[in-house]
Scaffold this motif. Structure first.
Motif, mmCIF file in Angstrom:
data_model
loop_
_atom_site.group_PDB
_atom_site.id
_atom_site.type_symbol
_atom_site.label_atom_id
_atom_site.label_comp_id
_atom_site.label_asym_id
_atom_site.label_seq_id
_atom_site.Cartn_x
_atom_site.Cartn_y
_atom_site.Cartn_z
ATOM 1 N N GLN A 6 0.823 -1.206 0.000
ATOM 2 C CA GLN A 6 0.000 0.000 0.000
ATOM 3 C C GLN A 6 0.859 1.260 0.000
ATOM 4 O O GLN A 6 0.500 2.258 -0.631
ATOM 5 N N THR A 7 1.994 1.205 0.645
ATOM 6 C CA THR A 7 2.932 2.329 0.595
ATOM 7 C C THR A 7 3.416 2.537 -0.839
ATOM 8 O O THR A 7 3.491 3.657 -1.332
ATOM 9 N N LYS A 8 3.706 1.437 -1.523
ATOM 10 C CA LYS A 8 4.152 1.519 -2.914
ATOM 11 C C LYS A 8 3.038 2.078 -3.797
ATOM 12 O O LYS A 8 3.293 2.880 -4.699
ATOM 13 N N ILE A 9 1.790 1.703 -3.542
ATOM 14 C CA ILE A 9 0.665 2.240 -4.309
ATOM 15 C C ILE A 9 0.595 3.752 -4.150
ATOM 16 O O ILE A 9 0.444 4.486 -5.133
ATOM 17 N N GLU A 23 -3.536 -0.700 -14.882
ATOM 18 C CA GLU A 23 -2.224 -0.036 -14.897
ATOM 19 C C GLU A 23 -1.554 -0.161 -13.539
ATOM 20 O O GLU A 23 -0.346 -0.406 -13.458
ATOM 21 N N LEU A 24 -2.327 0.008 -12.474
ATOM 22 C CA LEU A 24 -1.778 -0.111 -11.127
ATOM 23 C C LEU A 24 -1.290 -1.541 -10.880
ATOM 24 O O LEU A 24 -0.198 -1.752 -10.339
ATOM 25 N N VAL A 35 0.527 -9.732 -7.068
ATOM 26 C CA VAL A 35 -0.817 -9.269 -6.739
ATOM 27 C C VAL A 35 -1.826 -9.704 -7.794
ATOM 28 O O VAL A 35 -1.469 -9.993 -8.927
ATOM 29 N N THR A 36 -3.087 -9.708 -7.367
ATOM 30 C CA THR A 36 -4.195 -10.001 -8.276
ATOM 31 C C THR A 36 -5.057 -8.755 -8.407
ATOM 32 O O THR A 36 -4.899 -7.791 -7.641
ATOM 33 N N ARG A 42 -9.069 -4.180 -3.430
ATOM 34 C CA ARG A 42 -9.191 -4.022 -1.972
ATOM 35 C C ARG A 42 -8.274 -2.911 -1.474
ATOM 36 O O ARG A 42 -8.663 -2.108 -0.618
ATOM 37 N N ASP A 43 -7.051 -2.859 -2.000
ATOM 38 C CA ASP A 43 -6.122 -1.808 -1.578
ATOM 39 C C ASP A 43 -6.661 -0.425 -1.937
ATOM 40 O O ASP A 43 -6.548 0.510 -1.139
#
Length: 153
Positions: A6-9, A23-24, A35-36, A42-43
């Motif tokens: 989530q920090t990377k997002i 894209e994410l 990741v799926t 959800r993130d």
């Protein structure tokens, strides 16, 4: 792993123009995350991301503005009645509480999932909040002091 992802997002949407979940997802996979689509979805929900105009008729992901970026009103009362002081040093925010109240205050703070906060730990009357840097600590302390001193619930 979830916190790191989530920090990377948050970093990705700040640094790049991310318009779709796809894209994410691809960006995260490119960064080595397994990741799926469901995980990314959800993130996005947990981080409360929104889409804002990108300037050319398209939209991109961004962090949703909040009325109270620290704590909602139903949690604020525990702060105003329990916290006795707030200070920081570099990336650590220190909350002092009435004896025995640190665990409850820490649990209330953790329930907010504030961006920029790495984690918390509580003792009997002291809480340490690790942030992503001194700037985040100063912003958090400033807002907490304002809300606690106002006594507004």
């Amino acid at each position: 792993m979830k916190a790191r992802r989530q920090t990377k997002i948050l970093e990705l949407i700040k640094d790049k123009r991310i318009e779709t979940q796809e894209e994410l997802l691809n960006e995260l996979r490119g960064q080595g995350f397994n990741v799926t689509q469901a995980t990314v979805s959800r993130d996005i929900k947990e981080l409360r991301l929104i889409k804002i105009p990108a300037g050319d008729g398209n939209y991109k992901y961004a962090i949703a503005p909040q009325k109270n970026p620290i704590i909602p009103s139903d949690v604020l009362s525990i702060f105003t009645s329990s916290v006795t002081s707030v200070d920081y040093s570099f990336n650590i925010v220190v909350l002092k509480t009435h004896s025995g109240m640190a665990q409850a205050v820490c649990a209330a703070f953790d329930s907010v999932h504030r961006p920029g906060v790495v984690g918390t730990i509580a003792g009997d009357d002291t809480i340490f909040i690790a942030t992503r840097g001194e700037e985040a600590s100063l912003a958090l302390v400033t807002e907490l002091k304002r809300f606690i001193s106002s006594g507004k619930v």
